[in-house]
Scaffold this motif. Structure first.
Motif, PDB file in Angstrom:
ATOM      1  N   ASP A   1       0.763  -1.280   0.086  1.00  0.00           N
ATOM      2  CA  ASP A   1      -0.271  -0.030  -0.149  1.00  0.00           C
ATOM      3  C   ASP A   1       0.829   1.197  -0.028  1.00  0.00           C
ATOM      4  OD1 ASP A   1       0.755   0.121   2.527  1.00  0.00           O
ATOM      5  OD2 ASP A   1      -0.981  -0.066   3.476  1.00  0.00           O
ATOM      6  N   ASP A   2       2.195   1.174  -0.343  1.00  0.00           N
ATOM      7  CA  ASP A   2       2.804   2.330  -0.487  1.00  0.00           C
ATOM      8  C   ASP A   2       2.574   3.107  -1.825  1.00  0.00           C
ATOM      9  OD1 ASP A   2       4.947   4.194  -0.235  1.00  0.00           O
ATOM     10  OD2 ASP A   2       6.682   2.643  -0.930  1.00  0.00           O
ATOM     11  N   ARG A   3       1.705   3.744  -1.694  1.00  0.00           N
ATOM     12  CA  ARG A   3       1.495   4.642  -3.222  1.00  0.00           C
ATOM     13  C   ARG A   3       2.287   5.459  -3.419  1.00  0.00           C
ATOM     14  NH1 ARG A   3      -3.430   6.938  -1.376  1.00  0.00           N
ATOM     15  NH2 ARG A   3      -3.561   8.239  -3.270  1.00  0.00           N
ATOM     16  N   SER A   4       2.827   6.290  -2.385  1.00  0.00           N
ATOM     17  CA  SER A   4       3.805   7.343  -2.694  1.00  0.00           C
ATOM     18  C   SER A   4       5.133   6.874  -3.334  1.00  0.00           C
ATOM     19  CB  SER A   4       4.030   8.217  -1.586  1.00  0.00           C
ATOM     20  OG  SER A   4       3.014   9.150  -1.065  1.00  0.00           O
ATOM     21  N   GLY A   5       5.710   5.729  -2.743  1.00  0.00           N
ATOM     22  CA  GLY A   5       6.781   4.973  -3.358  1.00  0.00           C
ATOM     23  C   GLY A   5       6.473   4.363  -4.870  1.00  0.00           C
ATOM     24  N   ASP A   6       5.367   4.081  -4.966  1.00  0.00           N
ATOM     25  CA  ASP A   6       4.686   3.635  -6.180  1.00  0.00           C
ATOM     26  C   ASP A   6       4.774   4.565  -7.261  1.00  0.00           C
ATOM     27  OD1 ASP A   6       4.429   0.987  -5.169  1.00  0.00           O
ATOM     28  OD2 ASP A   6       2.251   1.268  -5.124  1.00  0.00           O
ATOM     29  N   THR A   7       4.294   5.899  -6.736  1.00  0.00           N
ATOM     30  CA  THR A   7       4.496   6.958  -7.804  1.00  0.00           C
ATOM     31  C   THR A   7       5.762   7.421  -8.036  1.00  0.00           C
ATOM     32  OG1 THR A   7       2.345   7.762  -6.725  1.00  0.00           O
ATOM     33  CG2 THR A   7       3.839   9.474  -7.898  1.00  0.00           C
ATOM     34  N   LEU A   8       6.854   7.699  -7.218  1.00  0.00           N
ATOM     35  CA  LEU A   8       8.128   7.695  -7.488  1.00  0.00           C
ATOM     36  C   LEU A   8       8.621   6.877  -8.500  1.00  0.00           C
ATOM     37  CD1 LEU A   8       9.272   9.149  -4.127  1.00  0.00           C
ATOM     38  CD2 LEU A   8       8.735  10.607  -6.126  1.00  0.00           C
TER      39      LEU A   8
ATOM     40  N   ALA B   1      14.291  14.591   0.538  1.00  0.00           N
ATOM     41  CA  ALA B   1      13.028  14.364   1.347  1.00  0.00           C
ATOM     42  C   ALA B   1      11.653  14.906   0.865  1.00  0.00           C
ATOM     43  CB  ALA B   1      13.417  14.694   2.573  1.00  0.00           C
ATOM     44  N   LEU B   2      11.006  14.043   0.635  1.00  0.00           N
ATOM     45  CA  LEU B   2       9.507  14.722  -0.236  1.00  0.00           C
ATOM     46  C   LEU B   2       8.319  14.107   0.913  1.00  0.00           C
ATOM     47  CD1 LEU B   2      10.180  13.105  -3.768  1.00  0.00           C
ATOM     48  CD2 LEU B   2      10.758  15.329  -2.694  1.00  0.00           C
ATOM     49  N   PRO B   3       7.158  14.977   0.926  1.00  0.00           N
ATOM     50  CA  PRO B   3       6.420  14.537   1.648  1.00  0.00           C
ATOM     51  C   PRO B   3       5.674  12.992   1.336  1.00  0.00           C
ATOM     52  CG  PRO B   3       5.991  16.677   0.942  1.00  0.00           C
ATOM     53  CD  PRO B   3       7.071  16.394   0.159  1.00  0.00           C
ATOM     54  N   GLY B   4       4.760  12.557   2.223  1.00  0.00           N
ATOM     55  CA  GLY B   4       4.407  11.349   1.960  1.00  0.00           C
ATOM     56  C   GLY B   4       3.064  11.159   1.232  1.00  0.00           C
TER      57      GLY B   4
ATOM     58  N   GLY C   1       0.583  13.065  -4.274  1.00  0.00           N
ATOM     59  CA  GLY C   1       0.347  14.334  -5.145  1.00  0.00           C
ATOM     60  C   GLY C   1       1.799  15.139  -5.009  1.00  0.00           C
ATOM     61  N   ALA C   2       2.292  15.186  -3.704  1.00  0.00           N
ATOM     62  CA  ALA C   2       3.451  15.838  -3.514  1.00  0.00           C
ATOM     63  C   ALA C   2       4.696  15.110  -4.200  1.00  0.00           C
ATOM     64  CB  ALA C   2       3.682  16.045  -2.196  1.00  0.00           C
ATOM     65  N   CYS C   3       4.717  13.802  -4.216  1.00  0.00           N
ATOM     66  CA  CYS C   3       5.507  13.016  -4.911  1.00  0.00           C
ATOM     67  C   CYS C   3       5.721  13.644  -6.377  1.00  0.00           C
ATOM     68  CB  CYS C   3       5.647  11.594  -4.657  1.00  0.00           C
ATOM     69  SG  CYS C   3       6.130  11.180  -3.128  1.00  0.00           S
ATOM     70  N   ARG C   4       4.419  13.371  -6.844  1.00  0.00           N
ATOM     71  CA  ARG C   4       4.243  13.910  -8.355  1.00  0.00           C
ATOM     72  C   ARG C   4       4.754  15.232  -8.798  1.00  0.00           C
ATOM     73  NH1 ARG C   4      -0.543  10.888  -7.879  1.00  0.00           N
ATOM     74  NH2 ARG C   4      -1.633  12.682  -7.372  1.00  0.00           N
TER      75      ARG C   4
ATOM     76  N   THR D   1       7.844  14.482   6.577  1.00  0.00           N
ATOM     77  CA  THR D   1       8.562  15.722   6.365  1.00  0.00           C
ATOM     78  C   THR D   1       7.608  16.730   7.116  1.00  0.00           C
ATOM     79  OG1 THR D   1       7.424  16.175   4.361  1.00  0.00           O
ATOM     80  CG2 THR D   1       9.636  15.278   4.037  1.00  0.00           C
ATOM     81  N   GLY D   2       6.513  16.189   7.732  1.00  0.00           N
ATOM     82  CA  GLY D   2       5.590  17.310   8.319  1.00  0.00           C
ATOM     83  C   GLY D   2       5.917  17.631   9.826  1.00  0.00           C
ATOM     84  N   LEU D   3       5.097  18.130  10.365  1.00  0.00           N
ATOM     85  CA  LEU D   3       5.216  18.804  11.791  1.00  0.00           C
ATOM     86  C   LEU D   3       5.082  17.996  12.836  1.00  0.00           C
ATOM     87  CD1 LEU D   3       3.750  22.082  10.452  1.00  0.00           C
ATOM     88  CD2 LEU D   3       6.231  21.624  10.680  1.00  0.00           C
ATOM     89  N   THR D   4       4.610  16.642  12.725  1.00  0.00           N
ATOM     90  CA  THR D   4       4.288  16.090  13.816  1.00  0.00           C
ATOM     91  C   THR D   4       5.219  15.267  14.703  1.00  0.00           C
ATOM     92  OG1 THR D   4       3.703  13.848  12.686  1.00  0.00           O
ATOM     93  CG2 THR D   4       1.987  15.283  12.968  1.00  0.00           C
TER      94      THR D   4
END
Length: 180
Positions: A28-35, A137-140, A143-146, A81-84
Motif C-alpha cells: 500500500d505504498d502509493r507514494s513510493g509507487d508514484t516515485l 526528502a519529499l512529503p508522503g 500528489g506531493a511526490c508527483r 517531512t511534516g510537523l508531527t
C-alpha cells in the motif's frame, strides 16, 4: 527558461526510493509507487527500494548505507517531512548531508503553493548532497511526490536540461576529497 537540449544523449541515473512510515507496507505504498513509476518512466534505473520506520537513527543509517553504495546516485525519500512528533525524516537527512540544497525546499514550496495554497507551509521537503549522492526528502502523499518529480526532479535529473542540471555536476560532487 527550462529546455531540453536534444543534441545531448540522455544519461540514466540510479535512484533509490525509501518510504518512511510506521504503517505503510509494500502493498500500500502509493507514494513510493508514484516515485518508481515516474523515475523509471523517465528512463532512470531503480537502484533499490525499501520502507523504514519513523526512527531518526534508522533512517540516517539507511541513507548512509545507500550513500556509500556506488550503485546509488540519488536517494528519494517520501514521508516524515511534516510537523508531527513522528516526522523525523528531515532531521535524519540533515544528520547525513554534507551540503544542503536550500533552493530545493524553496522551489518545492512554490510548486506546492500553486497546488495546495498556504497548506504548503506544512511541508519541510529538503535536499542535499552526501558522499557524492543527491538526497531529497519529499512529503508522503502521492500528489506531493508527483509535484516534486514532475516540476523539479524530472528536469534536474536530466543531463539534457538547460541551462544547468544536477547530473552534469555529479562527477564534481566529491572533488573536495581529492588530494591536491
Amino acid at each position: 527558461m527550462s529546455r531540453i537540449d536534444e543534441s545531448i544523449a540522455f544519461v540514466p541515473v540510479r535512484i533509490a526510493v525509501l518510504t518512511v512510515s510506521d504503517t505503510r507496507t509494500a502493498g500500500d505504498d502509493r507514494s513510493g509507487d508514484t516515485l518508481v513509476e515516474r523515475l523509471t518512466g523517465a528512463g532512470h534505473v531503480l537502484a533499490e527500494r525499501a520502507i523504514e520506520k519513523d526512527d531518526r537513527a534508522a533512517i540516517a543509517a539507511h541513507l548512509r548505507r545507500w550513500c556509500a553504495d556506488p550503485q546509488v546516485d540519488v536517494i528519494l525519500t517520501t514521508g516524515g517531512t511534516g510537523l508531527t512528533g513522528r516526522d523525523v525524516t528531515v532531521e535524519a537527512h540533515r544528520d547525513v548531508y554534507e551540503k544542503e540544497i536550500d533552493a530545493f525546499a524553496t522551489v518545492f514550496t512554490i510548486v506546492s503553493m500553486q497546488k495546495i495554497g498556504t497548506s504548503a507551509v506544512q511541508s519541510r521537503a529538503t535536499g542535499g548532497v552526501a558522499q557524492g549522492t543527491y538526497l531529497f526528502a519529499l512529503p508522503g502523499s502521492p500528489g506531493a511526490c508527483r509535484d516534486a518529480w514532475d516540476e523539479i526532479l524530472k528536469w534536474q535529473l536530466d543531463i539534457r536540461h538547460r541551462p544547468c542540471n544536477f547530473v552534469e555536476i555529479m562527477p564534481r560532487l566529491e572533488e573536495h576529497r581529492r588530494r591536491k
